[in-house]
Design an enzyme around this catalytic site. Structure first.
Site, PDB file in Angstrom:
ATOM      1  N   ASN A  23       0.936  -1.097   0.243  1.00  0.00           N
ATOM      2  CA  ASN A  23      -0.057   0.225   0.387  1.00  0.00           C
ATOM      3  C   ASN A  23       1.396   0.907  -0.280  1.00  0.00           C
ATOM      4  O   ASN A  23       0.044   2.284  -0.346  1.00  0.00           O
ATOM      5  CB  ASN A  23      -1.146  -0.025   0.826  1.00  0.00           C
ATOM      6  CG  ASN A  23      -2.274  -1.039   1.049  1.00  0.00           C
ATOM      7  OD1 ASN A  23      -2.412  -1.617  -0.204  1.00  0.00           O
ATOM      8  ND2 ASN A  23      -2.732  -1.072   1.963  1.00  0.00           N
ATOM      9  N   CYS A 116      -9.342  -5.582  -4.976  1.00  0.00           N
ATOM     10  CA  CYS A 116     -10.466  -6.883  -4.453  1.00  0.00           C
ATOM     11  C   CYS A 116     -12.239  -6.412  -4.203  1.00  0.00           C
ATOM     12  O   CYS A 116     -12.903  -4.977  -4.288  1.00  0.00           O
ATOM     13  CB  CYS A 116     -10.103  -6.444  -2.420  1.00  0.00           C
ATOM     14  SG  CYS A 116      -9.113  -7.152  -1.992  1.00  0.00           S
ATOM     15  N   ARG A 397      -1.531 -11.190  -3.959  1.00  0.00           N
ATOM     16  CA  ARG A 397      -1.715  -9.661  -4.913  1.00  0.00           C
ATOM     17  C   ARG A 397      -0.984  -9.681  -3.164  1.00  0.00           C
ATOM     18  O   ARG A 397      -0.504  -8.019  -3.376  1.00  0.00           O
ATOM     19  CB  ARG A 397      -3.540  -9.213  -4.817  1.00  0.00           C
ATOM     20  CG  ARG A 397      -3.970  -9.805  -6.237  1.00  0.00           C
ATOM     21  CD  ARG A 397      -5.152  -9.156  -5.906  1.00  0.00           C
ATOM     22  NE  ARG A 397      -4.809  -7.802  -5.249  1.00  0.00           N
ATOM     23  CZ  ARG A 397      -5.837  -7.329  -5.284  1.00  0.00           C
ATOM     24  NH1 ARG A 397      -6.873  -7.777  -4.161  1.00  0.00           N
ATOM     25  NH2 ARG A 397      -5.939  -5.864  -4.280  1.00  0.00           N
TER      26      ARG A 397
END
Ligand code: UD1
Length: 416
Positions: A23, A116, A397
């Site tokens: 992130n 997602c 991921r």
């Protein structure tokens, strides 16, 4: 399609090196294309999302390559301002490119982002913020067209402290003359990392980590080298792996200050936690005690990304725990799978009530999203018998080589 085969019941002992944060590296990549000079980012994990972001940047005309944990981006030539739809729908973070492409090219065409399947994930706060800065925006046929020719600095009040919108607006405003002030900004540590990176490139940004971020526009950004911050969600997942297996793990490189909400809850489950500036040491202490309540909130509250992993721990804790998911509306998809493994969970809207059982049992379960998938692996490490976690592409991921790392601390897990 790969799956994990786990024979549970082994206590995990050892050290885990925490890789860079997904992130943070995704917005850093977006930031890198604002500069026409070469940028090097290290501590980058090899993840599907990272590979997809590199592909998107290449489609825009920049050179981007990953060697080991280093990604080099050279956006001296950036000829396109259109983010290709087929890649954008794989990756929600492609939305950051809206801000950075606007900074660099003054126009952008972006498809509605993917990611997602944990909720609606609209981008209205991003769009409203850009409009407040006088960017002209039209939405048509799944695309967003932006024109920043007349963009101006100013005050933006975010309706909600969205992480992505805060980052996108920082990227959009970094070259805009005057000072832009973001009010009710998100305070996540990854936003501080983005500020530090942009400032190293010559930007003038202050206040990240608080709810007011000030961006004073500069003429251009220069090249730099930068080490991405460690992934607090990955670190949190391995901390829970120690707790759920009755083990002891040292999280190398993890930052305690970024993980207080999780660590204080783990301490309540009776784990023993010690830390120094470089490591966090988690030691399980008998069967975990249930924590009464976990409510997800923006940082510094309990992170939504650790709700599912923490729920896996609560399924085998002594007592009852009530989870409230406040951030995403569809983030209990792991619950059905956990119940296949013997968990006792009742859901009512955004609330889940978990009554801890002594131990889970193996089952065939499906990862439905990234963090929910990680929760199933944690459950499998505890369970007696064999657990098969299918669709591990979701887990790939966000976790680099999860099975290899878990094996290195004693887990019986293979990918096949
Ligand atoms: C980021 C993280 C994600 C994390 C989330 C919350 C990245 C790449 N992803 O996602 O792992 O779970 O923060 O900590 O950094 N919202 C709107 N309108 C908007 C934007 C957001 O309604 O324009 C809503 C979302 O639907 C969600 C909530 O706000 O319900 C939080 O979203 P946001 O903080 O933007 O999360 P992301 O940046 O998508």
């Amino acid at each position: 399609m790969s799956e994990f085969l786990i024979n549970g019941g082994k206590s995990l002992y050892g050290e885990v090196e925490i890789h860079g944060a997904k992130n943070t590296v995704l917005p850093l990549f977006a930031a890198a294309i604002i500069s026409a000079e070469k940028v090097e980012i290290t501590n980058v994990p090899l993840l599907t999302d990272v590979k997809n972001m590199i592909k998107i940047i290449q489609k825009l005309g920049a050179k981007a390559e990953m060697v080991g944990d280093k990604v080099t981006i050279d956006a001296s030539r950036l000829y396109s301002c259109e983010i290709p739809n087929e890649l954008a729908k794989e990756l929600r973070s492609s939305v950051f490119l809206l801000g950075s492409v606007l900074s660099r090219k003054k126009c952008a065409k972006v498809a509605y982002p993917g990611g997602c399947d944990i909720g609606l994930r609209p981008i209205d706060i991003h769009i409203k913020g850009l409009r407040d800065l006088n960017v002209k925006i039209e939405e048509s046929c799944g695309y967003i067209y932006c024109d920043a020719t007349d963009m101006q600095s100013g005050d933006v009040i975010l309706d909600y402290p969205s992480v992505g919108a805060t980052e996108n607006l920082m990227l959009a405003a970094v070259l805009t003359e005057g000072t832009t002030v973001l009010h009710n900004a998100a305070c996540e540590p990854e936003i501080v990392d983005l500020q530090n990176f942009l400032n190293k490139m010559g930007a003038k940004i202050s206040g990240a980590g608080t709810s007011t971020v000030r961006i004073t526009g500069v003429e251009s950004l220069k090249g730099t080298t930068y080490r991405a911050m460690p992934d607090r969600i990955v670190a949190g997942t391995y901390a829970i792996a120690a707790a759920i297996t009755g083990g002891e793990i040292i999280l190398k490189g993890a930052k305690h200050g970024d993980m207080r909400a999780l660590l204080s809850k783990l301490a309540k489950t009776s784990c023993i936690i010690t830390q120094n500036s470089d490591n966090i040491h988690i030691k399980a202490n008998g069967r975990p005690t249930a924590v009464q309540r976990i409510t997800t909130q923006p940082h510094p509250g309990f992170p939504t990304d650790l709700q599912a992993p923490m729920m896996a721990l609560q399924t085998v804790s002594d007592g009852i725990c009530v989870f409230t998911e406040n951030i995403f509306e569809n983030r209990f998809r792991h619950v059905t799978e956990l119940t296949k493994m013997g968990a006792d969970i009742i859901i009512n809207g955004r609330t889940a009530v978990i009554k801890g059982v002594e131990r889970l049992h193996g089952a065939e379960v499906y990862a439905q999203d990234l963090r929910g998938g990680a929760a199933l692996v944690l459950a499998g490490l505890n369970a007696y018998g064999t657990t098969v976690v299918k669709d591990v592409y979701h887990i790939d991921r966000g976790y680099e080589n999860m099975e290899i790392i878990l094996r290195s601390v004693g887990a019986d897990i293979i990918r096949r």
